[in-house]
Scaffold this motif. Sequence first.
Motif, PDB file in Angstrom:
ATOM      1  N   SER A   3      22.477  -5.322  -2.291  1.00  0.00           N
ATOM      2  CA  SER A   3      21.254  -4.454  -2.280  1.00  0.00           C
ATOM      3  C   SER A   3      20.859  -3.902  -3.238  1.00  0.00           C
ATOM      4  O   SER A   3      21.450  -3.450  -4.465  1.00  0.00           O
ATOM      5  N   ASP A   4      19.698  -3.252  -2.858  1.00  0.00           N
ATOM      6  CA  ASP A   4      18.280  -3.042  -4.482  1.00  0.00           C
ATOM      7  C   ASP A   4      17.602  -2.012  -3.758  1.00  0.00           C
ATOM      8  O   ASP A   4      16.534  -2.653  -2.634  1.00  0.00           O
ATOM      9  N   LEU A   5      17.450  -0.450  -4.187  1.00  0.00           N
ATOM     10  CA  LEU A   5      16.078   0.213  -3.790  1.00  0.00           C
ATOM     11  C   LEU A   5      14.659   0.098  -4.612  1.00  0.00           C
ATOM     12  O   LEU A   5      14.598  -0.742  -5.996  1.00  0.00           O
ATOM     13  N   ARG A   6      13.720  -0.394  -3.853  1.00  0.00           N
ATOM     14  CA  ARG A   6      12.494  -0.976  -4.407  1.00  0.00           C
ATOM     15  C   ARG A   6      11.653  -0.214  -5.323  1.00  0.00           C
ATOM     16  O   ARG A   6      11.509   0.859  -5.040  1.00  0.00           O
ATOM     17  N   GLY A   7      11.432  -0.059  -6.070  1.00  0.00           N
ATOM     18  CA  GLY A   7      11.122   0.981  -7.398  1.00  0.00           C
ATOM     19  C   GLY A   7      11.634   1.670  -7.722  1.00  0.00           C
ATOM     20  O   GLY A   7      10.940   2.846  -7.647  1.00  0.00           O
ATOM     21  N   PHE A   8      12.572   2.104  -7.770  1.00  0.00           N
ATOM     22  CA  PHE A   8      14.057   3.386  -8.145  1.00  0.00           C
ATOM     23  C   PHE A   8      13.507   3.287  -9.141  1.00  0.00           C
ATOM     24  O   PHE A   8      13.600   4.517 -10.082  1.00  0.00           O
ATOM     25  N   THR A   9      13.682   2.185 -10.216  1.00  0.00           N
ATOM     26  CA  THR A   9      13.669   2.536 -11.590  1.00  0.00           C
ATOM     27  C   THR A   9      12.587   3.338 -12.119  1.00  0.00           C
ATOM     28  O   THR A   9      12.697   4.191 -13.190  1.00  0.00           O
ATOM     29  N   LEU A  17       0.310  -3.336 -12.035  1.00  0.00           N
ATOM     30  CA  LEU A  17      -0.986  -3.591 -12.257  1.00  0.00           C
ATOM     31  C   LEU A  17      -1.103  -1.904 -12.805  1.00  0.00           C
ATOM     32  O   LEU A  17      -0.206  -1.082 -12.907  1.00  0.00           O
ATOM     33  N   ASN A  18      -1.917  -2.087 -13.288  1.00  0.00           N
ATOM     34  CA  ASN A  18      -2.743  -0.320 -13.570  1.00  0.00           C
ATOM     35  C   ASN A  18      -4.549  -0.161 -13.266  1.00  0.00           C
ATOM     36  O   ASN A  18      -5.519  -1.662 -13.390  1.00  0.00           O
ATOM     37  N   LEU A  19      -4.471   0.717 -12.571  1.00  0.00           N
ATOM     38  CA  LEU A  19      -6.528   0.385 -12.498  1.00  0.00           C
ATOM     39  C   LEU A  19      -6.989   0.764 -13.607  1.00  0.00           C
ATOM     40  O   LEU A  19      -6.353   1.712 -14.476  1.00  0.00           O
ATOM     41  N   VAL A  20      -8.553   0.218 -12.960  1.00  0.00           N
ATOM     42  CA  VAL A  20      -9.629   0.648 -14.794  1.00  0.00           C
ATOM     43  C   VAL A  20      -9.668   1.552 -13.965  1.00  0.00           C
ATOM     44  O   VAL A  20     -11.166   1.134 -12.517  1.00  0.00           O
ATOM     45  N   SER A  21     -10.326   2.162 -15.055  1.00  0.00           N
ATOM     46  CA  SER A  21     -10.728   4.282 -13.888  1.00  0.00           C
ATOM     47  C   SER A  21     -11.082   4.374 -15.429  1.00  0.00           C
ATOM     48  O   SER A  21     -10.819   4.565 -15.799  1.00  0.00           O
ATOM     49  N   ASP A  22     -12.577   5.456 -14.836  1.00  0.00           N
ATOM     50  CA  ASP A  22     -12.504   6.768 -15.781  1.00  0.00           C
ATOM     51  C   ASP A  22     -11.785   7.940 -16.240  1.00  0.00           C
ATOM     52  O   ASP A  22     -11.173   8.489 -16.789  1.00  0.00           O
ATOM     53  N   GLY A  26      -3.438   5.455 -16.757  1.00  0.00           N
ATOM     54  CA  GLY A  26      -1.940   5.493 -17.469  1.00  0.00           C
ATOM     55  C   GLY A  26      -1.495   5.148 -16.194  1.00  0.00           C
ATOM     56  O   GLY A  26       0.330   5.153 -17.134  1.00  0.00           O
ATOM     57  N   GLU A  27      -0.728   5.107 -15.400  1.00  0.00           N
ATOM     58  CA  GLU A  27       0.470   4.934 -14.602  1.00  0.00           C
ATOM     59  C   GLU A  27       0.587   3.467 -14.448  1.00  0.00           C
ATOM     60  O   GLU A  27      -0.481   3.144 -13.465  1.00  0.00           O
ATOM     61  N   ASP A  28       1.716   3.186 -13.872  1.00  0.00           N
ATOM     62  CA  ASP A  28       2.063   2.089 -13.730  1.00  0.00           C
ATOM     63  C   ASP A  28       2.336   1.376 -12.082  1.00  0.00           C
ATOM     64  O   ASP A  28       3.219   2.373 -12.177  1.00  0.00           O
ATOM     65  N   ILE A  29       1.547   0.160 -11.779  1.00  0.00           N
ATOM     66  CA  ILE A  29       2.142   0.458 -10.566  1.00  0.00           C
ATOM     67  C   ILE A  29       2.899  -1.420 -10.323  1.00  0.00           C
ATOM     68  O   ILE A  29       2.318  -2.179 -10.742  1.00  0.00           O
ATOM     69  N   TYR A  30       4.099  -0.412  -9.505  1.00  0.00           N
ATOM     70  CA  TYR A  30       4.705  -1.753  -9.346  1.00  0.00           C
ATOM     71  C   TYR A  30       5.040  -3.043  -8.067  1.00  0.00           C
ATOM     72  O   TYR A  30       4.654  -2.134  -7.446  1.00  0.00           O
ATOM     73  N   SER A  84       6.682  -0.033  -6.008  1.00  0.00           N
ATOM     74  CA  SER A  84       6.579   1.619  -6.905  1.00  0.00           C
ATOM     75  C   SER A  84       5.304   2.115  -6.914  1.00  0.00           C
ATOM     76  O   SER A  84       4.231   0.997  -7.663  1.00  0.00           O
ATOM     77  N   THR A  85       4.875   3.183  -6.729  1.00  0.00           N
ATOM     78  CA  THR A  85       3.299   4.029  -6.872  1.00  0.00           C
ATOM     79  C   THR A  85       3.686   5.194  -7.305  1.00  0.00           C
ATOM     80  O   THR A  85       3.997   6.515  -6.647  1.00  0.00           O
ATOM     81  N   PRO A  86       3.378   5.202  -8.293  1.00  0.00           N
ATOM     82  CA  PRO A  86       3.298   6.678  -9.349  1.00  0.00           C
ATOM     83  C   PRO A  86       2.862   8.163  -7.628  1.00  0.00           C
ATOM     84  O   PRO A  86       1.390   7.314  -7.571  1.00  0.00           O
ATOM     85  N   PRO A  87       2.872   9.162  -7.305  1.00  0.00           N
ATOM     86  CA  PRO A  87       2.835  10.544  -6.631  1.00  0.00           C
ATOM     87  C   PRO A  87       0.939  10.436  -7.215  1.00  0.00           C
ATOM     88  O   PRO A  87       0.106  10.428  -5.639  1.00  0.00           O
ATOM     89  N   PRO A  88       0.154  10.280  -8.226  1.00  0.00           N
ATOM     90  CA  PRO A  88      -1.269  10.250  -8.613  1.00  0.00           C
ATOM     91  C   PRO A  88      -1.848   9.208  -7.669  1.00  0.00           C
ATOM     92  O   PRO A  88      -2.867   9.380  -6.990  1.00  0.00           O
TER      93      PRO A  88
END
Length: 749
Positions: A442-448, A691-696, A702-706, A726-730
Motif C-alpha cells: 500500500s502507498d499514500l497518494r501524494g504524501f511525499t 501540473l502547474n497553473l498558469v496564472s498571474d 509556484g505550487e505543484d499539483i500531482y 496531491s494538491t497544495p492547500p492554496p
Amino acid sequence: MWEKVKQLLWEWRGVWITAPSVAAAVILLRLSGMLQPWEWAMFDQYMRLRPGEEPDDRIAIVGINEADVRELGQAIIPDRFYAALIENLNARGVRAIGLDVYRDRPVEPGHQALLDIFQSTPNLVGIQKVIGDRDRDRVDAPPGLQYVGANDLIFDADRTLRRGLLTLTDANGNPVYSFSLLLASLYLEAEGIAPQLAPGTDWWQFGPTVFKPFQPNDGGYVRADAGGYQVLLNYTGSGGLYERVSLMDILKNRVPPDWGRDRIVLIGAVGESFQDLFFTPYTTDPGSRMPGVEVHANLISQILGAALDDRPLIKTWPDPYEWLWIVFWSSLGAFLTWKWRYAGGVRYLSWQRTAIALLCASALLGITYGAFLSGWWIPVVPAALALVGSAIAITAYIARTAGDIRQIFGRYLTDGVVANLLENPEGLKLGGERRKITILTSDLRGFTALSERLTPEEVVKILNFYLGYMADVITAYQGTIDEFMGDGILVLFGAPTPKPDDPTRAIACAVAMQLAMHEVNQTIQQWHLPPLEMGIGINTGEVVVGNIGSEKRTKYGVVGSQVNLTYRIESYTTGGQILIGDRTLQDAGGPELIQIDGEREVMPKGVKEPIIIYEVGGIGGPYNIALSKEEEIFFPLSEPLPVQYTVLSGKHMSEEMSRGILVELSAKEAQLSTEYRESDALPPPLSNIKLNLVSDNPNLTGEDIYAKVLEKSTGKTGSFYIRLTSTPPPIATRLDALYKELEAQSTLA
C-alpha cells in the motif's frame, strides 16, 4: 557535552539502575544474616582446599585414648597418674605443660601428690570453665596452680569452632587469660618475646604481629557475639596433624628420653568415650571431629606462628570495603550482561555468555581463594549473589524488553509469526525457501509532496498514527508486516506460516484497510491537515522467503520478481483503489466471491507479456465487506484554467512541458484539454503527471499539483481525465471553492 552524557546514560541505563539496586539488596540481605551459613560453608571449603602446612614441632600432645582406659582398667583416671605424667614430662625438659583436664576436685588415690606437683611446677597451666551458668557450666580452677587459663570454646550456630579466645571476663568482671594464650606466652618468654599492647590501642601484640580482636560483622558473620578478646582460628590443618603419644607411652617410657624437650606438651582426652570432640571447618562427617586439646594446639600454634614465623592471621575488611566489593561485582555482572545482551541472538545460552559466566565465576573464586591463602577472608557469597543477581536482573529486563518487542511485533505480526521468529531455533537462521505467497503493498497518494509542506514532527505524527491504524487491521487479518517504507507498507500472507485462504484474507484485509481510512481521515482533519488517500496492490506468486542478511544484521523478508510486480500493480492505483493480479483473483475464489468493478490490461516494466489487473470493490463470503463508491459529478468551467504539465516516469520527471486547460471539474477529478489531436501525443492512461497553473498569481503558479491519468474516455479529441492525487492547500482551497460554486449554480439552474 551534556547531550553525550545523556546519550551515555541512556545507552547504559540497564547498568546504572541495576548495579546499585542489586548491590543494595544484597547488602541488606547480608545484614539480615541470611547469607551467614553460606559464607561459613565457603570459609570451611577454602580452609579444606588450602595446601597442607608442615606440622608445628613446637607442640605435642599426650592424648588419653581408649587404649589407655583399657590398660588402666578404669575410665576415671586417678590423680596419681597425672602426677606421675607431669613429673615425667618435667624430667624430659619440656618448656610448658598444658593440663587440659578438669581437676577442681580430688580423684583418689594420689591427690596430695598431684597438689605437690602443682605447687612445684611453674611451667604448668591448668584449665577452668568460665562462661556459663554457675551451677551447670562453670568449673573451678585446680587448687595450687600458678597458671590457670580458661578453656572455653566459642561455637557458631552450626556448632562449628571458627573462633578462639585470648582473654575473657569472669562473672565478677575480672579478666581471665585463655589456656592457649598462657601456654604460648610461656613459650615466647623463653624466646625473649613478651606480650604487649599495640601502640595507641588495647590490642594484644606478640612480636611484630598485632592480634586485632574479632568484630561482630567480620568476614561472613553478622551481629555475632564478640564478647571477650576473640580471634578467627587459623587452623594449621585437619585433625591428627600434631605429634601425639598416649598417656601410657609416657608413663612406661615408650618414647625416647628427650621426647618433648623445649616443646609445649598438652595433656588431654582424645578418645571417643570422653566426648571431647568438636566440629571444625575440616569436619566432613562425625568421625572427623577434632579433640578439644587439638583445637587449643591450633590456637597456640597460631600465636607462635604469628610471633616467630610471620604466619598471617585471618584478616577481614571493614564494612564499607565489603560494600564496595559487592557493588563492584554487581556492576561487573550488570555491565557484562548488558554489553553482551545480544550475543548469540535470542538464545539464553551462547558460547559467549557461557564463557563470560565461567570467566567471572573463576575470577571471583580465584581472587577470594588467593586472598584467603594470604590471610584475607573476603566475602564470596554476597559478591557471587551480586554478580548473579545483576546478571539475572539485566536478563529479566531484556526478557521484559523482548516481551515489549513481542507486543510491538504483535501489532504487525501474528502471534505465530513472532513465536516462529523469536522461539523457533530454525526461525532465525539465515537462508530462505521458495514458496507461493500473496503480497500486499500500500502507498499514500501524494504524501511525499504533502510532507514537504509539513514540519518533521507533523510528518512523523501522521505516519505513526496512520501506520499504527493500518497495523491493527493487518494483524486482525493475520498478515505479516514485512516492512514500513516511509508511507508504504509491505505485507505478506503465507509467510512464515502458509494457510489455504491467504489470497482471500489479503483481499479482505485490503478492503478493511480502505474502509479504515475514513476513521483515519477524521482524526487527520481534526489536526487541520489534508485527508489522506491510499492505493493498494495485491499479487500472488512464487518468491524466496526467509532471513536475509548477515550474522550481524538480519531481516525477515521476501525477494523475487513477484514482489516487484506487486509494486507495479500498486503504482496503477488511484486513491481509494485496490488492484489485484489475475492469479490472486483465481486463488481467492474468482468473481463469485470477489466483487470486481473493472479490469484492464497493462504492460508493467520488467514483464514480457501484458497482464490483466482487476479493481476490487468488495468481498463476500464470511467477510462480506465492500467499498463505498462516490460518483464523480463533473461541471464545465465557464472560464477554463490554463495549465502546463509534464509526465513523470517513476521517480524522474520529463523535461518536456505541455500546455493545456482544465475544462471540467469534479470533487477529485478534472478533464484536461490539450492542443494535441493525436492520441499518441497524450500521456498514457495510468501514468502520473505534474501540473502547474498558469496564472498571474505567483502563489498559485509556484505550487505543484500531482495527478494520475485515468483510462475513461472523454469522447473528445486531445483531452483526458485526471485524478488529483496531491494538491497544495492554496490550490485545493481555490478548486474546492470553484467546484462548490459550480455545484450551486447547477442546483439553481
